[in-house]
Design an enzyme around this catalytic site. Structure first.
Site, mmCIF file in Angstrom:
data_model
loop_
_atom_site.group_PDB
_atom_site.id
_atom_site.type_symbol
_atom_site.label_atom_id
_atom_site.label_comp_id
_atom_site.label_asym_id
_atom_site.label_seq_id
_atom_site.Cartn_x
_atom_site.Cartn_y
_atom_site.Cartn_z
ATOM 1 N N GLY A 268 41.523 -27.321 -14.679
ATOM 2 C CA GLY A 268 40.511 -26.294 -14.427
ATOM 3 C C GLY A 268 40.557 -25.594 -13.084
ATOM 4 N N ASP B 104 29.405 -31.108 -12.287
ATOM 5 C CA ASP B 104 28.245 -31.142 -13.174
ATOM 6 C C ASP B 104 27.459 -32.416 -12.846
ATOM 7 O OD1 ASP B 104 26.505 -31.040 -15.293
ATOM 8 O OD2 ASP B 104 28.009 -30.868 -16.851
ATOM 9 N N ASP C 55 37.575 -23.861 -19.512
ATOM 10 C CA ASP C 55 37.856 -23.520 -20.903
ATOM 11 C C ASP C 55 36.705 -23.900 -21.844
ATOM 12 O OD1 ASP C 55 38.309 -26.381 -20.687
ATOM 13 O OD2 ASP C 55 39.162 -26.247 -22.700
ATOM 14 N N GLU D 124 38.148 -28.689 -6.802
ATOM 15 C CA GLU D 124 37.622 -28.844 -8.170
ATOM 16 C C GLU D 124 37.142 -27.506 -8.725
ATOM 17 O OE1 GLU D 124 37.276 -30.392 -10.764
ATOM 18 O OE2 GLU D 124 36.887 -32.525 -10.553
ATOM 19 N N ARG E 99 40.448 -20.018 -20.079
ATOM 20 C CA ARG E 99 40.836 -20.383 -18.712
ATOM 21 C C ARG E 99 41.357 -19.187 -17.920
ATOM 22 N NH1 ARG E 99 40.777 -25.887 -18.142
ATOM 23 N NH2 ARG E 99 41.477 -27.144 -19.898
ATOM 24 N N PHE F 72 26.484 -24.127 -19.953
ATOM 25 C CA PHE F 72 27.934 -24.183 -20.151
ATOM 26 C C PHE F 72 28.582 -22.852 -19.777
ATOM 27 C CE2 PHE F 72 31.894 -24.099 -22.556
ATOM 28 C CZ PHE F 72 32.422 -25.334 -22.210
ATOM 29 N N VAL F 73 29.585 -22.904 -18.928
ATOM 30 C CA VAL F 73 30.289 -21.692 -18.524
ATOM 31 C C VAL F 73 31.789 -21.807 -18.836
ATOM 32 C CG1 VAL F 73 28.654 -21.069 -16.694
ATOM 33 C CG2 VAL F 73 30.579 -22.566 -16.157
HETATM 34 P P1 5GP Z 1 31.188 -34.032 -14.240
HETATM 35 O O1 5GP Z 1 32.037 -35.266 -14.217
HETATM 36 O O2 5GP Z 1 30.820 -33.496 -12.869
HETATM 37 O O3 5GP Z 1 29.964 -34.199 -15.104
HETATM 38 O O4 5GP Z 1 31.999 -32.927 -15.006
HETATM 39 C C1 5GP Z 1 33.146 -32.390 -14.475
HETATM 40 C C2 5GP Z 1 34.055 -31.828 -15.530
HETATM 41 O O5 5GP Z 1 33.359 -31.507 -16.740
HETATM 42 C C3 5GP Z 1 34.656 -30.532 -15.036
HETATM 43 O O6 5GP Z 1 35.832 -30.779 -14.295
HETATM 44 C C4 5GP Z 1 34.864 -29.782 -16.326
HETATM 45 O O7 5GP Z 1 36.088 -30.152 -16.893
HETATM 46 C C5 5GP Z 1 33.755 -30.254 -17.231
HETATM 47 N N1 5GP Z 1 32.582 -29.341 -17.216
HETATM 48 C C6 5GP Z 1 31.373 -29.577 -16.680
HETATM 49 N N2 5GP Z 1 30.550 -28.523 -16.842
HETATM 50 C C7 5GP Z 1 31.271 -27.572 -17.488
HETATM 51 C C8 5GP Z 1 30.977 -26.230 -17.942
HETATM 52 O O8 5GP Z 1 29.890 -25.665 -17.783
HETATM 53 N N3 5GP Z 1 32.003 -25.582 -18.570
HETATM 54 C C9 5GP Z 1 33.224 -26.132 -18.763
HETATM 55 N N4 5GP Z 1 34.129 -25.385 -19.375
HETATM 56 N N5 5GP Z 1 33.534 -27.395 -18.362
HETATM 57 C C10 5GP Z 1 32.566 -28.098 -17.721
#
Ligand code: 5GP
Length: 178
Positions: A49, A107, A163, A103, A169, A156-157
């Protein structure tokens, strides 16, 4: 700016303009260029990403630095209930280094915290975190997120490296579910 787009079964609308992303990334680079000028930082780009963000950011970095790329592999450990993460592609000796994790989005912060844990085991001197996007309403961990281009709401973005089911992407703007 472009209109609604469709990726697989979902529609997305424009959310952050390319010029606003690039402006924020340039500002971030300017801060890093000052703060880390004596640290010979290693930028560790988390694939897939972060590829687009890393490219824009690193073009604006003017201090001596190294750049490397990792992937996070998740798998269910045999006999364990949790998910184990492993960093693929980490070949450098990190002892005593300043590492900037690059990164795409943070999230819950589970991923970035796990990466930081693994890097601290390698005896890094310090970890800095640079992210294109942060969801502050979801992120509740203690690890400091040092550099953030854009804070976004908890939705969600896609685009700018992120992606939806493998698509989107390549979009140069950030889109949000319509
Ligand atoms: P975390 O471990 O912080 O919850 O999530 C990190 C990973 O979740 C990011 O590197 C990404 O791959 C995915 N992710 C989290 N939120 C989003 C979002 O809004 N859109 C997309 N496409 N991926 C997300």
């Amino acid at each position: 700016m472009s209109k609604l787009i469709t990726l697989k079964d979902k529609q997305f609308k424009p959310y952050i303009l390319e010029c606003d992303i690039l402006e924020a990334v340039k500002k971030m680079a300017n801060v890093i260029n000052v703060e880390l000028k004596n640290d010979l930082p290693l930028f560790l780009v988390v694939l897939n990403g972060a590829f687009m963000f890393a490219s824009d950011l690193l073009k604006e970095i003017t201090i001596p630095c190294e750049v490397s790329f990792i992937k996070v592999a998740s798998y269910d450990g045999v006999g364990s209930s949790g998910t184990v993460n492993e960093l693929i592609g980490l070949n450098e000796n990190l002892k005593g280094r300043t590492v900037v994790i690059v990164e795409d989005i943070i999230d819950t912060g589970l991923t970035i915290n796990r990466i930081a844990e693994i890097l601290y085991l390698k005896e890094v001197k310090q970890i800095k975190v640079a992210t294109a996007l942060l969801k502050p309403d979801t992120y509740k961990k203690d690890l400091k997120i040092n550099y953030v281009a854009h804070k976004i709401k908890n939705e969600f973005v896609v685009g700018y490296g992120l992606d939806y089911l493998g698509y989107g992407r390549n979009l140069k703007e950030v889109y949000i579910l319509a």
